[in-house]
Structure formats: structure tokens, C-alpha cells
Design a protein around this motif. Structure first.
Motif, mmCIF file in Angstrom:
data_model
loop_
_atom_site.group_PDB
_atom_site.id
_atom_site.type_symbol
_atom_site.label_atom_id
_atom_site.label_comp_id
_atom_site.label_asym_id
_atom_site.label_seq_id
_atom_site.Cartn_x
_atom_site.Cartn_y
_atom_site.Cartn_z
ATOM 1 N N ALA A 33 11.912 2.415 -1.583
ATOM 2 C CA ALA A 33 12.269 2.107 -0.039
ATOM 3 C C ALA A 33 11.059 0.907 0.193
ATOM 4 O O ALA A 33 11.209 0.054 0.954
ATOM 5 C CB ALA A 33 11.944 3.318 0.660
ATOM 6 N N ALA A 34 9.787 1.260 -0.223
ATOM 7 C CA ALA A 34 8.632 0.218 0.279
ATOM 8 C C ALA A 34 8.845 -1.084 -0.372
ATOM 9 O O ALA A 34 8.685 -2.038 0.130
ATOM 10 C CB ALA A 34 7.272 1.053 -0.354
ATOM 11 N N VAL A 58 0.877 -1.250 -0.163
ATOM 12 C CA VAL A 58 0.073 0.125 0.004
ATOM 13 C C VAL A 58 0.929 1.243 -0.144
ATOM 14 O O VAL A 58 0.568 2.283 -0.712
ATOM 15 C CB VAL A 58 -0.837 -0.090 1.103
ATOM 16 N N THR A 59 1.988 1.206 0.785
ATOM 17 C CA THR A 59 2.834 2.469 1.009
ATOM 18 C C THR A 59 3.429 2.564 -0.541
ATOM 19 O O THR A 59 3.445 3.902 -1.232
ATOM 20 C CB THR A 59 3.940 2.223 1.941
ATOM 21 N N ALA A 60 3.735 1.498 -1.349
ATOM 22 C CA ALA A 60 4.371 1.552 -2.634
ATOM 23 C C ALA A 60 3.433 2.292 -3.418
ATOM 24 O O ALA A 60 3.544 2.971 -4.335
ATOM 25 C CB ALA A 60 5.068 0.413 -2.999
ATOM 26 N N ASP A 102 7.001 -5.349 -6.560
ATOM 27 C CA ASP A 102 8.175 -5.433 -7.642
ATOM 28 C C ASP A 102 7.581 -4.736 -8.896
ATOM 29 O O ASP A 102 8.232 -3.826 -9.412
ATOM 30 C CB ASP A 102 8.289 -6.938 -8.082
ATOM 31 N N LEU A 103 6.298 -4.933 -9.177
ATOM 32 C CA LEU A 103 5.730 -4.451 -10.264
ATOM 33 C C LEU A 103 5.739 -2.917 -10.073
ATOM 34 O O LEU A 103 5.741 -2.176 -10.933
ATOM 35 C CB LEU A 103 4.419 -4.824 -10.732
ATOM 36 N N MET A 104 5.240 -2.485 -8.925
ATOM 37 C CA MET A 104 5.018 -1.078 -8.646
ATOM 38 C C MET A 104 6.690 -0.179 -8.814
ATOM 39 O O MET A 104 6.615 0.765 -9.545
ATOM 40 C CB MET A 104 4.566 -0.785 -7.178
ATOM 41 N N GLN A 105 7.484 -1.008 -8.227
ATOM 42 C CA GLN A 105 8.817 -0.573 -8.558
ATOM 43 C C GLN A 105 9.206 -0.500 -10.063
ATOM 44 O O GLN A 105 9.924 0.534 -10.493
ATOM 45 C CB GLN A 105 9.826 -1.196 -7.891
#
Length: 215
Positions: free
Chosen positions: A53-54, A25-27, A94-97
Motif C-alpha cells: 500500500a505504501a 518511511v511508512t514502507a 520499489d525495492l522495499m516492496q
């Protein structure tokens, strides 16, 4: 009896699931702020770092869960379910990053309404995922199990919505964007964001499986 008392039991898997979901959620929120403030280079970099970081924090939880699996004799749910659940959750982070990194690597110059809409659906999916995960510790209770299943259905609907948005976005992109480079860049972002919702749906399906087997 003494032997049984000495064996590691259960570990702290549900709390670790909750921690990991919190990092997802943070990401997602950091990515949404990245999109919102994309025209400000300093804020863009800040929120990109927040996504990183998340994701890194989520990786740490993933490693801890897999470490515990190797030393815990009795787990609260099936060992394979734990492994699949935490690794699929980690795919979401990983996908958010990946989406944030792709924007930087491809030098995406502008956000589109389609990116904003897909991002909104990613955030909602992440939040519903967190809610579903938080119920896992008490799925023996019929009401809790029903609430978790309902939340999983909501995640499934969000994925359907994201798929619809992506199809419309692709159609518009190929019809209206004259710059081939922009087509390639935006297509990659659309696909990554839609895949975030796909992975959230995969997590929901795993949770449904856990509920059906353990409630």
C-alpha cells in the motif's frame, strides 16, 4: 505580463517530495514489522500488504510529479533534478516492496540477525532521507542548506554500515549455511536490503547537487 501570469508556476513539488518520502518511511516501518513478526503468518501477510500500500501511494505521487512537470512552465529547481529526484526516491519504495515480495516468493522460512540489522539500517536511511527532503524548500537559507548536507552525510554513513553488514553476512552465509537453496534465498534478500540503502544514498547525492546549485 498577462502571458506570464497565465503560465503555471512552480506547482507543488516540495510538498509532493515530502509526501513521497513519508510513504517511503511508512514502507520501511511496515517492512521492519514484517521482519519482526515473520513467524506469525497473519501478521506477516498484514505487513506485506502495508508495504504494498505504501509503495502504491508512492507511485501515485511519482505520477503526479511527472504530470506536473509537463504542465508547469517555471519550476522551483531544475526540471531534470526534479525528475531524477522523484524517480530515484520511487526506486527506494520499489525495492522495499521487492524485498517483501521476494521473501514470500522464495518461501523464506526464517529471519536472520543480518536481515534484522540491514532492515534497521534501511529504516534509519528512510527516516534520514525524509528529513533531508523536508529541508529542500528552504535551501536558500545557509543554515537549512548546511543541515540538509549534514543529513546527506548521515545517509552516506548508513550506506557504508549496510555495505559492511552485507559483506559479513555473505561471508557467514557461504561458510556456515549447508543448504544451497537457503544460500540463494538469503543472498537475494541481503542484496535487496543493501540496495535500499544504496538508493537512499543516491537520493542524498541528488539532494547535495540541488543544494550546491541553488543555495
Amino acid at each position: 505580463m498577462i502571458f506570464g501570469k497565465l503560465l503555471p508556476r512552480e506547482g507543488n513539488f516540495f510538498e509532493l517530495f515530502n509526501q513521497h518520502a513519508g510513504h517511503i518511511v511508512t514502507a520501511a516501518h511496515a517492512f521492519a514489522l514484517l521482519v519482526k513478526h515473520y513467524n506469525d503468518p497473519e501478521l506477516r501477510e498484514k505487513y506485506n500488504q502495508d508495504v504494498d500500500a505504501a509503495e502504491s501511494a508512492a507511485d501515485s505521487v511519482n505520477r503526479e510529479v511527472n504530470r506536473l512537470l509537463h504542465i508547469t512552465f517555471i519550476t522551483p529547481i531544475d526540471r531534470e533534478q526534479i525528475h531524477s529526484l522523484i524517480n530515484t526516491m520511487d526506486d527506494v519504495a520499489d525495492l522495499m516492496q521487492d524485498a517483501a515480495e521476494t521473501m514470500a516468493l522464495y518461501d523464506v522460512r526464517r529471519m536472520t540477525t543480518e536481515i534484522e540489522r540491514l532492515t534497521e539500517l534501511c529504516v534509519k536511511s528512510a527516516e534520514r532521507l525524509k528529513s533531508a527532503v523536508s529541508l529542500l524548500h528552504d535551501i536558500g537559507d545557509a543554515n537549512t542548506a548546511a543541515a540538509a548536507l549534514k543529513t546527506c552525510e548521515e545517509i552516506d554513513q548508513l550506506e557504508t554500515d549496510a555495505d559492511r553488514v552485507m559483506r559479513a553476512a555473505m561471508s557467514k552465509l557461504f561458510r556456515e549455511e549447508p543448504d544451497v537453496r537457503e544460500v540463494i534465498k538469503l543472498k537475494a534478500i541481503y542484496e535487496l536490503l543493501e540496495t535500499v540503502t544504496d538508493k537512499c544514498e543516491d537520493v542524498a547525492k541528488l539532494i547535495e547537487g540541488v543544494i550546491l546549485e541553488n543555495s
